[in-house]
Design an enzyme around this catalytic site. Sequence first.
Site, mmCIF file in Angstrom:
data_model
loop_
_atom_site.group_PDB
_atom_site.id
_atom_site.type_symbol
_atom_site.label_atom_id
_atom_site.label_comp_id
_atom_site.label_asym_id
_atom_site.label_seq_id
_atom_site.Cartn_x
_atom_site.Cartn_y
_atom_site.Cartn_z
ATOM 1 N N ARG A 169 32.652 40.433 46.662
ATOM 2 C CA ARG A 169 32.919 39.272 45.807
ATOM 3 C C ARG A 169 31.607 38.633 45.350
ATOM 4 N NH1 ARG A 169 36.988 41.311 45.392
ATOM 5 N NH2 ARG A 169 39.117 40.555 45.729
ATOM 6 N N TYR A 174 31.678 36.720 41.775
ATOM 7 C CA TYR A 174 32.740 35.719 41.891
ATOM 8 C C TYR A 174 32.306 34.596 42.830
ATOM 9 C CZ TYR A 174 37.234 33.575 43.053
ATOM 10 O OH TYR A 174 38.256 32.681 43.256
ATOM 11 N N LYS A 186 31.655 30.593 42.012
ATOM 12 C CA LYS A 186 32.394 29.514 42.667
ATOM 13 C C LYS A 186 31.470 28.590 43.449
ATOM 14 C CE LYS A 186 36.417 30.491 41.024
ATOM 15 N NZ LYS A 186 37.020 29.569 40.037
#
Length: 273
Positions: A172, A175, A179
């Site tokens: 991840r 991503y 975030k």
Amino acid sequence: SNKRNACWCYKILSFSFCSDPSCRRRCIMGRLDGKVIVLSAAAQGIGRAAAMAFAKEGAQVTATDINREKLQELDSIQGIRTKVVDVTKRDQVEALAMEHDHVDVLFNVAGFVHHGTILDCKEDDWDFTMNTNVRSMYLMCKAFLPKMLAKKSGNIINMASVASSIKGVVNRCVYSTSKAAVIGLTKSIAADFIEQGIRCNCVCPGTVDTPSLRGRIQAQADPEQAFKDFMARQKTGRMCTAEEVAHLCVYLASDESAYVTGTEHIIDGGWRL
């Protein structure tokens, strides 16, 4: 207590009661009564659940998405107005803001999940993810914040994730980076405008059972194993539901959270532990 159409109405916490049975339905008050809310990515998943929950609590909701077909399914719900908007496009975001005299709550939900490490992430993947997950929030906040400042009152909720600065998660990379940026953006806005009546918080879910997640699972070489891998990390034995996240969003959108700003609200079933 107050007089309303010759009946005696009174309110305890978020619930209203009336002495006249014929009036009782009209006197029900929602937790978000009178609030104007704009949100993105409302066609499915968390955004859809939040739009419905906001409307149920009495808000006037503008629900946006790029998926016209799925978004139109919300048209029949009282309190929801839908509009196709690509929140990565500045002109469309600014046009959306111009349609609103004021907004009480802005909920930025739009996002994209890239699967892979930094070595799997091409420059185009990086740019697309950061554009969708971070720049869209920058555009929305910049367009709607002046309207909130004019009233010296406003509430911004950003969708972040436990996969961020909170927890390192395998495959991840971009991503999680995006975030983590959302968390930083949230705290920055909260700090900059706290004295002007603006609140800004972010929601950090773990694994949420949404159409997006199901699609990512099916896209893997071995969907059955991918599903097992997702379930293996659920310490409660199940995934979170979009409706559970929406309940948290209602709290953050309401006056019940009036003293809450600049914080990450984790809803992950203990995954980060």
